[in-house]
Design an enzyme around this catalytic site. Structure first.
Site, PDB file in Angstrom:
ATOM      1  N   HIS A   7      43.380  36.993  27.524  1.00 54.86           N
ATOM      2  CA  HIS A   7      43.154  37.359  26.119  1.00 54.86           C
ATOM      3  C   HIS A   7      43.962  38.598  25.772  1.00 54.86           C
ATOM      4  O   HIS A   7      44.418  39.326  26.656  1.00 54.86           O
ATOM      5  CB  HIS A   7      41.665  37.586  25.805  1.00 54.86           C
ATOM      6  CG  HIS A   7      41.014  38.690  26.593  1.00 54.86           C
ATOM      7  ND1 HIS A   7      40.410  38.487  27.803  1.00 54.86           N
ATOM      8  CD2 HIS A   7      40.877  40.012  26.338  1.00 54.86           C
ATOM      9  CE1 HIS A   7      39.918  39.630  28.259  1.00 54.86           C
ATOM     10  NE2 HIS A   7      40.206  40.572  27.387  1.00 54.86           N
ATOM     11  N   HIS A  79      44.353  46.176  24.511  1.00 58.70           N
ATOM     12  CA  HIS A  79      44.774  45.799  25.864  1.00 58.70           C
ATOM     13  C   HIS A  79      45.151  44.333  25.915  1.00 58.70           C
ATOM     14  O   HIS A  79      44.839  43.555  25.012  1.00 58.70           O
ATOM     15  CB  HIS A  79      43.700  46.119  26.918  1.00 58.70           C
ATOM     16  CG  HIS A  79      42.414  45.345  26.801  1.00 58.70           C
ATOM     17  ND1 HIS A  79      41.328  45.804  26.093  1.00 58.70           N
ATOM     18  CD2 HIS A  79      42.035  44.151  27.314  1.00 58.70           C
ATOM     19  CE1 HIS A  79      40.340  44.934  26.195  1.00 58.70           C
ATOM     20  NE2 HIS A  79      40.728  43.912  26.911  1.00 58.70           N
ATOM     21  N   GLU A 130      44.282  44.774  31.564  1.00 52.27           N
ATOM     22  CA  GLU A 130      43.060  44.327  32.224  1.00 52.27           C
ATOM     23  C   GLU A 130      43.433  43.179  33.141  1.00 52.27           C
ATOM     24  O   GLU A 130      44.190  42.292  32.749  1.00 52.27           O
ATOM     25  CB  GLU A 130      42.039  43.860  31.170  1.00 52.27           C
ATOM     26  CG  GLU A 130      40.726  43.339  31.746  1.00 52.27           C
ATOM     27  CD  GLU A 130      39.734  42.890  30.678  1.00 52.27           C
ATOM     28  OE1 GLU A 130      40.137  42.662  29.516  1.00 52.27           O
ATOM     29  OE2 GLU A 130      38.547  42.760  31.019  1.00 52.27           O
TER      30      GLU A 130
END
Ligand code: CO
Length: 134
Positions: A7, A79, A130
């Site tokens: 994502h 992020h 991430e």
């Protein structure tokens, strides 16, 4: 090491407005808002064919995105999340090459119930990364 993009997260000051913008202006499929108090955010998932975008609004006093929104009051890309097969092996390899893993270095359970780690944005061209084990 890196697999798919899981994502892309965008911090927003007004989740209802951002949701309406993605749904009505961009014509995307959006989820209901979900409060994730343990992560300090309320999130809406924008579901795309090949990945998803997460719209994040701060929740509570100690939200991890509050400082970001102070610096970027209109919102911004917060992020990008890449999938990895083995998060501990990825962490060890990254640490050995000098990249900084944030926090204790131990994976935490992320918003999708899977182990995650964050990498320092200064080590990756200004972008917070991430890693999520899938
Ligand atoms: Co994320």
């Amino acid at each position: 090491m890196l697999g798919r993009v899981n994502h892309i997260a965008i911090a927003v000051p007004d989740l209802a407005m951002a949701t309406a913008s993605y749904r009505d202006t961009l014509g995307a499929k959006v989820s209901q808002a979900q409060a994730l108090p343990e992560h300090g955010v309320t999130v809406v998932f924008v579901e795309l064919e090949n990945t998803k975008v997460e719209l994040l609004e701060p929740l509570g006093e100690a939200s991890p995105i509050a400082a970001f929104l102070e610096k970027n009051p209109a919102g911004g890309m917060h992020h990008i999340c890449y999938e990895v097969n083995d998060i501990l092996a990825a962490r060890d390899q990254l640490s050995a090459s000098g990249a900084r893993v944030l926090g204790s270095g131990e994976p935490k359970i992320g918003a999708h119930g899977k182990p995650v780690l964050f990498l320092h944005p200064k080590d990756f061209f200004g972008t917070l990364i991430e890693l999520e084990q899938v």
